[in-house]
Design a protein around this motif. Structure first.
Motif, PDB file in Angstrom:
ATOM      1  N   MET A  45       0.837  -1.197   0.000  1.00 51.82           N
ATOM      2  CA  MET A  45       0.000   0.000   0.000  1.00 51.82           C
ATOM      3  C   MET A  45       0.871   1.247   0.000  1.00 51.82           C
ATOM      4  O   MET A  45       1.904   1.302   0.667  1.00 51.82           O
ATOM      5  CB  MET A  45      -0.915   0.011   1.226  1.00 51.82           C
ATOM      6  N   SER A  46       0.460   2.259  -0.744  1.00 45.94           N
ATOM      7  CA  SER A  46       1.123   3.552  -0.758  1.00 45.94           C
ATOM      8  C   SER A  46       0.102   4.628  -0.436  1.00 45.94           C
ATOM      9  O   SER A  46      -1.105   4.441  -0.624  1.00 45.94           O
ATOM     10  CB  SER A  46       1.741   3.832  -2.134  1.00 45.94           C
TER      11      SER A  46
ATOM     12  N   THR B 294      -4.941   6.712  -0.394  1.00 41.08           N
ATOM     13  CA  THR B 294      -4.434   5.339  -0.418  1.00 41.08           C
ATOM     14  C   THR B 294      -4.410   4.798  -1.846  1.00 41.08           C
ATOM     15  O   THR B 294      -5.384   4.955  -2.598  1.00 41.08           O
ATOM     16  CB  THR B 294      -5.323   4.430   0.455  1.00 41.08           C
ATOM     17  N   VAL B 295      -3.302   4.149  -2.204  1.00 34.82           N
ATOM     18  CA  VAL B 295      -3.149   3.563  -3.541  1.00 34.82           C
ATOM     19  C   VAL B 295      -2.633   2.135  -3.383  1.00 34.82           C
ATOM     20  O   VAL B 295      -1.577   1.921  -2.784  1.00 34.82           O
ATOM     21  CB  VAL B 295      -2.164   4.380  -4.407  1.00 34.82           C
ATOM     22  N   HIS B 296      -3.398   1.181  -3.885  1.00 37.53           N
ATOM     23  CA  HIS B 296      -2.981  -0.226  -3.845  1.00 37.53           C
ATOM     24  C   HIS B 296      -2.362  -0.610  -5.193  1.00 37.53           C
ATOM     25  O   HIS B 296      -3.033  -1.142  -6.083  1.00 37.53           O
ATOM     26  CB  HIS B 296      -4.175  -1.134  -3.555  1.00 37.53           C
ATOM     27  N   THR B 297      -1.080  -0.359  -5.332  1.00 36.64           N
ATOM     28  CA  THR B 297      -0.423  -0.709  -6.597  1.00 36.64           C
ATOM     29  C   THR B 297      -0.268  -2.209  -6.766  1.00 36.64           C
ATOM     30  O   THR B 297       0.029  -2.684  -7.869  1.00 36.64           O
ATOM     31  CB  THR B 297       0.971  -0.053  -6.674  1.00 36.64           C
ATOM     32  N   ASP B 298      -0.498  -2.973  -5.706  1.00 38.62           N
ATOM     33  CA  ASP B 298      -0.353  -4.431  -5.787  1.00 38.62           C
ATOM     34  C   ASP B 298      -1.654  -5.122  -6.165  1.00 38.62           C
ATOM     35  O   ASP B 298      -1.709  -6.348  -6.248  1.00 38.62           O
ATOM     36  CB  ASP B 298       0.138  -4.987  -4.443  1.00 38.62           C
ATOM     37  N   CYS B 299      -2.720  -4.340  -6.392  1.00 38.90           N
ATOM     38  CA  CYS B 299      -4.019  -4.936  -6.725  1.00 38.90           C
ATOM     39  C   CYS B 299      -4.022  -5.447  -8.160  1.00 38.90           C
ATOM     40  O   CYS B 299      -3.452  -4.822  -9.064  1.00 38.90           O
ATOM     41  CB  CYS B 299      -5.134  -3.907  -6.543  1.00 38.90           C
ATOM     42  N   ILE B 300      -4.695  -6.560  -8.364  1.00 35.32           N
ATOM     43  CA  ILE B 300      -4.729  -7.172  -9.693  1.00 35.32           C
ATOM     44  C   ILE B 300      -5.449  -6.278 -10.706  1.00 35.32           C
ATOM     45  O   ILE B 300      -5.222  -6.379 -11.918  1.00 35.32           O
ATOM     46  CB  ILE B 300      -5.391  -8.566  -9.612  1.00 35.32           C
ATOM     47  N   TYR B 301      -6.299  -5.356 -10.222  1.00 39.24           N
ATOM     48  CA  TYR B 301      -7.037  -4.462 -11.118  1.00 39.24           C
ATOM     49  C   TYR B 301      -6.307  -3.153 -11.381  1.00 39.24           C
ATOM     50  O   TYR B 301      -6.658  -2.423 -12.303  1.00 39.24           O
ATOM     51  CB  TYR B 301      -8.417  -4.137 -10.526  1.00 39.24           C
ATOM     52  N   PHE B 302      -5.305  -2.831 -10.580  1.00 38.51           N
ATOM     53  CA  PHE B 302      -4.666  -1.514 -10.656  1.00 38.51           C
ATOM     54  C   PHE B 302      -3.893  -1.352 -11.958  1.00 38.51           C
ATOM     55  O   PHE B 302      -3.159  -2.241 -12.376  1.00 38.51           O
ATOM     56  CB  PHE B 302      -3.732  -1.316  -9.462  1.00 38.51           C
ATOM     57  N   ARG B 303      -4.055  -0.186 -12.589  1.00 31.61           N
ATOM     58  CA  ARG B 303      -3.418   0.069 -13.877  1.00 31.61           C
ATOM     59  C   ARG B 303      -2.223   1.017 -13.771  1.00 31.61           C
ATOM     60  O   ARG B 303      -1.213   0.848 -14.442  1.00 31.61           O
ATOM     61  CB  ARG B 303      -4.444   0.653 -14.856  1.00 31.61           C
ATOM     62  N   GLY B 304      -2.363   2.065 -13.014  1.00 34.93           N
ATOM     63  CA  GLY B 304      -1.261   3.004 -12.844  1.00 34.93           C
ATOM     64  C   GLY B 304      -1.278   4.175 -13.800  1.00 34.93           C
ATOM     65  O   GLY B 304      -0.857   5.278 -13.457  1.00 34.93           O
ATOM     66  N   ASP B 305      -1.785   3.955 -15.023  1.00 36.08           N
ATOM     67  CA  ASP B 305      -1.824   5.038 -16.014  1.00 36.08           C
ATOM     68  C   ASP B 305      -3.248   5.539 -16.260  1.00 36.08           C
ATOM     69  O   ASP B 305      -3.450   6.681 -16.685  1.00 36.08           O
ATOM     70  CB  ASP B 305      -1.202   4.588 -17.334  1.00 36.08           C
ATOM     71  N   VAL B 306      -4.235   4.698 -15.984  1.00 39.74           N
ATOM     72  CA  VAL B 306      -5.645   5.062 -16.163  1.00 39.74           C
ATOM     73  C   VAL B 306      -6.441   4.452 -15.017  1.00 39.74           C
ATOM     74  O   VAL B 306      -5.956   3.570 -14.309  1.00 39.74           O
ATOM     75  CB  VAL B 306      -6.198   4.558 -17.520  1.00 39.74           C
ATOM     76  N   PRO B 307      -7.693   4.912 -14.787  1.00 39.16           N
ATOM     77  CA  PRO B 307      -8.510   4.306 -13.732  1.00 39.16           C
ATOM     78  C   PRO B 307      -8.720   2.811 -13.968  1.00 39.16           C
ATOM     79  O   PRO B 307      -8.847   2.356 -15.110  1.00 39.16           O
ATOM     80  CB  PRO B 307      -9.831   5.068 -13.825  1.00 39.16           C
ATOM     81  N   CYS B 308      -8.753   2.058 -12.873  1.00 38.67           N
ATOM     82  CA  CYS B 308      -9.015   0.625 -12.981  1.00 38.67           C
ATOM     83  C   CYS B 308     -10.497   0.396 -13.288  1.00 38.67           C
ATOM     84  O   CYS B 308     -11.324   1.310 -13.163  1.00 38.67           O
ATOM     85  CB  CYS B 308      -8.623  -0.084 -11.689  1.00 38.67           C
TER      86      CYS B 308
END
Length: 371
Positions: A1-2, A8-22
């Motif tokens: 978690m960051s 809060t940002v869950h970069t470890d989530c299977i849905y997380f994209r990083g560049d656009v909304p999941c």
């Protein structure tokens, strides 16, 4: 978690994209702090299977095993043909290009499966960070087993004598490379039935698709027009609807066969439409080519015409027959016949027609077993 600016940002989530909304954010407005579908990735897996299309298709049974073994895995697949893969079953499908290579070489994985012996695939096996690696590496500038699990498949690929003796199917071998036992896991494939394609031929009686080509590499597999014409006549006598299948390279042949027999020929199509056309068939007659892999993936009944390959290589899942010429083939894995004429001409059309009938209407023994 960051936490970024208090968010809060869950970069470890299977849905997380990083560049656009999941997708959960886009469709339901969920945010990471209280997302009810937050699914942390537990295993990051990279599959390197570049091509050809048929080999990519017949590698998809691995996805079923991965999902059972690693239910919260994020799967990345690198290939030359992204469109052929089931996007709903793979989190990240990458086309083999410079951008993908740069990305992968700066990403870490828990497991890497390299199932290609191409030098570029083996080089990626060596240059991408992964805790566990399977398949093929580079040794003295050539492909080599990454570990002992790949030994069998490697040796059958470099010595014809061992290949001829092999009794394992291709799918069984790739499962073995990955450290698993093959339990007849099916392919995962899209039949494109939802695309609204319509087909103008009679489906009230058995529909037999004849895939008349085999590509340019192994032309020893080709059957002559005369054989196809004879087979079509025999099938029409049984009151089957006969549909000619193929791509652009088979177009001229299929037009000739249509003119000679009045079999159905609708032309050649883009891949999705061709796949859906094949899905309409009750049984498919094909040589060892891309259409064979598609037919298996679509779980179609099939009559496979084979001469130059080890028949044990092909897993038909109990839905087909392998028919070979009456004359023993002497050109194992050869693109041209060393005797000057292909032994495929020693495969009688009546033998194929009988196989079609038996595949459509298998004889059931008193014990309930199909013959």
């Amino acid at each position: 978690m960051s936490v970024i600016n208090g968010v809060t940002v869950h970069t470890d989530c299977i849905y997380f994209r990083g560049d656009v909304p999941c997708t959960p954010n886009k469709e339901s407005g969920y945010v990471c702090a209280d997302c009810p579908v937050y699914t942390p990735v537990q295993t990051r897996i990279l599959i390197i299977k570049l091509g050809a299309i048929g080999d990519v298709i017949r590698t998809t049974p691995l996805l079923r095993k991965i999902r059972v073994t690693y239910p919260q895995a994020k799967i990345t697949w690198l290939t030359h043909t992204p469109a052929i893969l089931p996007a709903s079953e793979i989190e990240e499908i990458l086309k083999f290009d410079l951008a993908s290579v740069v990305y992968l070489q700066n990403t870490s994985f828990d497991i890497l499966f390299n199932l290609d012996k191409d030098k570029e695939a083996c080089a990626l096996h060596d240059s991408i960070r992964a805790a566990n690696k399977f398949g093929y590496t580079l040794h003295n500038g050539v492909a080599y087993p990454s570990n002992s699990l790949a030994n069998h498949k490697y040796l059958t690929g470099i010595f014809d004598q061992l290949s001829l003796e092999n009794k394992k199917s291709y799918v069984e071998e790739i499962f073995e490379i990955c450290g698993w036992q093959f339990n007849h896991e099916e392919y995962i494939f899209n039949n494109h039935q939802d695309k609204g394609f319509t087909w103008p031929f009679n489906q009230s009686k058995p529909v037999v698709g004849l895939n008349t080509g085999c590509g340019d590499r192994w032309t020893t597999r080709l059957w002559s027009d005369e054989k196809w014409v004879e087979l079509i006549g025999l099938l029409q006598q049984k009151n089957y609807t006969v549909v000619l299948l193929g791509g652009e390279s088979e177009d001229a042949r299929n037009k000739r066969l249509q003119a000679a027999t009045q079999a159905v020929y609708l032309g050649y199509f883009k891949l999705e439409q061709f796949i859906n056309l094949m899905y309409q068939m009750d049984v498919i007659v094909t040589q060892v080519t891309m259409a064979m892999h598609i037919a298996i993936a679509l779980q179609k009944k099939m009559v496979l015409l084979n001469n130059i390959f080890n028949p044990y290589e092909f897993e038909l899942y109990g839905r087909g027959q392998i028919i070979q010429p009456d004359k023993t083939c002497e050109c194992f894995y050869r693109g041209t016949c060393k005797l000057g004429t292909s032994c495929m001409e020693d495969l009688p059309a009546i033998k194929v027609a009988q196989a079609v009938k038996d595949t459509l209407d298998p004889v059931v023994t008193p014990a309930g077993e199909k013959q």
